[in-house]
Design a protein around this motif. Structure first.
Motif, PDB file in Angstrom:
ATOM      1  N   ALA A   1       1.088  -1.176  -0.172  1.00 23.95           N
ATOM      2  CA  ALA A   1      -0.103   0.357  -0.050  1.00 23.95           C
ATOM      3  C   ALA A   1       0.965   1.043  -0.055  1.00 23.95           C
ATOM      4  O   ALA A   1       0.418   1.777  -0.503  1.00 23.95           O
ATOM      5  CB  ALA A   1      -0.927   0.096   1.028  1.00 23.95           C
ATOM      6  N   PHE A   2       2.133   1.795   0.908  1.00 18.40           N
ATOM      7  CA  PHE A   2       2.854   2.604   0.841  1.00 18.40           C
ATOM      8  C   PHE A   2       3.711   2.566  -0.301  1.00 18.40           C
ATOM      9  O   PHE A   2       3.395   3.377  -1.298  1.00 18.40           O
ATOM     10  CB  PHE A   2       3.911   2.274   2.102  1.00 18.40           C
TER      11      PHE A   2
ATOM     12  N   LEU B   1       0.918   3.727  -3.192  1.00 20.12           N
ATOM     13  CA  LEU B   1       0.881   5.281  -2.139  1.00 20.12           C
ATOM     14  C   LEU B   1       1.880   6.758  -2.886  1.00 20.12           C
ATOM     15  O   LEU B   1       1.405   7.964  -3.410  1.00 20.12           O
ATOM     16  CB  LEU B   1       0.388   5.637  -0.951  1.00 20.12           C
TER      17      LEU B   1
ATOM     18  N   GLY C   1       1.317   7.483  -6.343  1.00 18.02           N
ATOM     19  CA  GLY C   1       0.273   7.873  -6.161  1.00 18.02           C
ATOM     20  C   GLY C   1       0.786   9.161  -6.229  1.00 18.02           C
ATOM     21  O   GLY C   1      -0.308   9.966  -6.971  1.00 18.02           O
ATOM     22  N   ILE C   2       2.045   9.771  -5.377  1.00 20.83           N
ATOM     23  CA  ILE C   2       1.871  10.836  -5.588  1.00 20.83           C
ATOM     24  C   ILE C   2       2.484  11.619  -6.180  1.00 20.83           C
ATOM     25  O   ILE C   2       3.536  12.656  -5.969  1.00 20.83           O
ATOM     26  CB  ILE C   2       1.978  11.411  -3.655  1.00 20.83           C
TER      27      ILE C   2
ATOM     28  N   PRO D   1       9.367   3.446  -3.999  1.00 20.97           N
ATOM     29  CA  PRO D   1       8.541   3.113  -4.215  1.00 20.97           C
ATOM     30  C   PRO D   1       8.528   1.169  -4.554  1.00 20.97           C
ATOM     31  O   PRO D   1       8.047   0.537  -5.068  1.00 20.97           O
ATOM     32  CB  PRO D   1       7.434   3.393  -5.196  1.00 20.97           C
TER      33      PRO D   1
ATOM     34  N   ILE E   1      -4.869   1.745  -6.782  1.00 23.80           N
ATOM     35  CA  ILE E   1      -3.987   2.763  -5.600  1.00 23.80           C
ATOM     36  C   ILE E   1      -2.980   4.145  -6.498  1.00 23.80           C
ATOM     37  O   ILE E   1      -4.129   4.885  -6.273  1.00 23.80           O
ATOM     38  CB  ILE E   1      -3.123   2.444  -4.487  1.00 23.80           C
ATOM     39  N   GLU E   2      -2.258   3.479  -7.311  1.00 23.44           N
ATOM     40  CA  GLU E   2      -1.912   4.534  -7.605  1.00 23.44           C
ATOM     41  C   GLU E   2      -2.745   5.489  -8.707  1.00 23.44           C
ATOM     42  O   GLU E   2      -2.842   6.791  -8.618  1.00 23.44           O
ATOM     43  CB  GLU E   2      -0.424   3.873  -8.597  1.00 23.44           C
TER      44      GLU E   2
ATOM     45  N   MET F   1      -4.893   7.454  -7.615  1.00 24.24           N
ATOM     46  CA  MET F   1      -4.455   9.237  -7.063  1.00 24.24           C
ATOM     47  C   MET F   1      -4.557  10.154  -7.531  1.00 24.24           C
ATOM     48  O   MET F   1      -4.275  10.684  -7.298  1.00 24.24           O
ATOM     49  CB  MET F   1      -3.543   8.679  -6.267  1.00 24.24           C
TER      50      MET F   1
END
Length: 314
Positions: A16-17, A20, A23-24, A237, A259-260, A263
């Motif tokens: 998940a990290f 994320l 994603g950012i 990542p 998730i990616e 975001m």
């Protein structure tokens, strides 16, 4: 039993990290919107090598020896191919997020699983479930609708999703561990990237290196550090993802990979104010529906595996 649960939790958290961080990533590249994509790519490749060497030293691992590389020349060659495939995918991604096309990046990684499914069928003999077939049809309809409406292919998205899927396929045949293969991929392209940076600097065409060694007082060290930072920003990542792979299931990884692009989509629409018209809405909706069907289909299998592992005390 508690040990297994702990490992699974750590794996899920690491995965998940990783997603994320991916994603950012457009937030970091907003500092480089005026950058030349070729120079940016060369910086990323060049500084990936010392960063990966630092990772090896931090983890107490030995750098790959010449003997190891000679013993598996096929994997070395595949690392070379993987480096080219990733280079194309990352080039497309970098160009997109530095030119106000974060939605294109989002679309690219939403359609990546569809490319991966197709490659699995063609090259790995995978059998498609009903949900996967339907997801493929819906994804094709979504892309087709966009082509029909805009009169052109979404080249950026297709390049990102397609080449990243090919990269994943190539990695399946590499026998080195993830950290070693990522290091080799960067090292293989290092001479070209470093040579290109030297040529840019010597011909006064470099943005990041302009004035280096000539006028130290006016030289923009902050900008240089931002360029250099693209290496750890893009590799961190990937390393968390590599650590997660051995600590959780591929099914969970598959579910969390959205998730990616989710975001990216939210950043593009809510923060960067990119235009999201009816055509994009219909295309995204079709692709999302297909991916949702695949996710819903995967959940019972995931629960069953967990129950089996619990019953077996694994």
């Amino acid at each position: 039993m508690p040990h297994t649960c702990n490992v699974t939790f750590k794996g899920n958290a690491l995965a998940a990290f990783a997603f994320l961080l991916w994603g950012i990533m457009p937030l970091y590249f907003q500092m480089l919107t005026s950058a030349d994509t070729n120079e940016l790519q060369a910086f990323r490749i060049t500084f990936s090598v010392p960063f990966m060497v630092l990772v090896f030293l931090t983890l107490g691992k030995q750098l790959p020896s010449i003997a190891l590389l000679k013993a598996d020349k096929r994997s070395v060659a595949l690392c070379g191919l993987a480096s080219v495939l990733m280079c194309v995918s990352w080039y497309s991604f970098t160009w997109a997020i530095t030119h106000g096309q974060v939605l294109a990046a989002s679309l690219g990684y939403f359609i990546n699983p569809l490319f991966a499914i197709a490659l699995g069928v063609l090259f790995l003999g995978d059998k498609l479930s009903k949900a996967q077939v339907l997801a493929g049809l819906l994804g094709t309809c979504g892309i087709s609708y966009m082509i029909f409406s805009y009169g052109e292919l979404p080249w950026l998205s297709l390049a990102m999703g397609g080449f990243f899927a090919l990269y994943g396929l190539c990695k399946k045949f590499i026998r080195f561990d993830s950290i070693t293969s990522v290091t080799l991929e960067a090292a293989i392209l290092l001479p070209i990237a470093l040579g290109y940076l030297i040529w840019l600097w010597s011909s006064d065409q470099s943005v990041a290196l302009a004035g280096l060694f000539a006028n130290q007082q006016d030289f923009d060290w902050k900008q240089l550090l931002i360029y250099m930072g693209t290496a750890p920003v893009t590799l961190m990542p990937l390393l968390f993802f590599a650590l997660a792979i051995s600590r959780t299931s591929l099914s969970m990884i598959g579910l969390m990979q959205y998730i990616e692009p989710s975001m990216h989509f939210l950043l593009a629409v809510l923060l960067f104010n990119e235009h999201f018209d009816q055509v994009k809405a219909v295309s995204f909706a079709l692709i999302w529906t297909g991916l949702l069907l695949c996710s819903l289909e995967a959940l019972p299998n995931l629960r069953q595996r967990r129950a089996e592992n619990k019953a077996a005390g694994i």
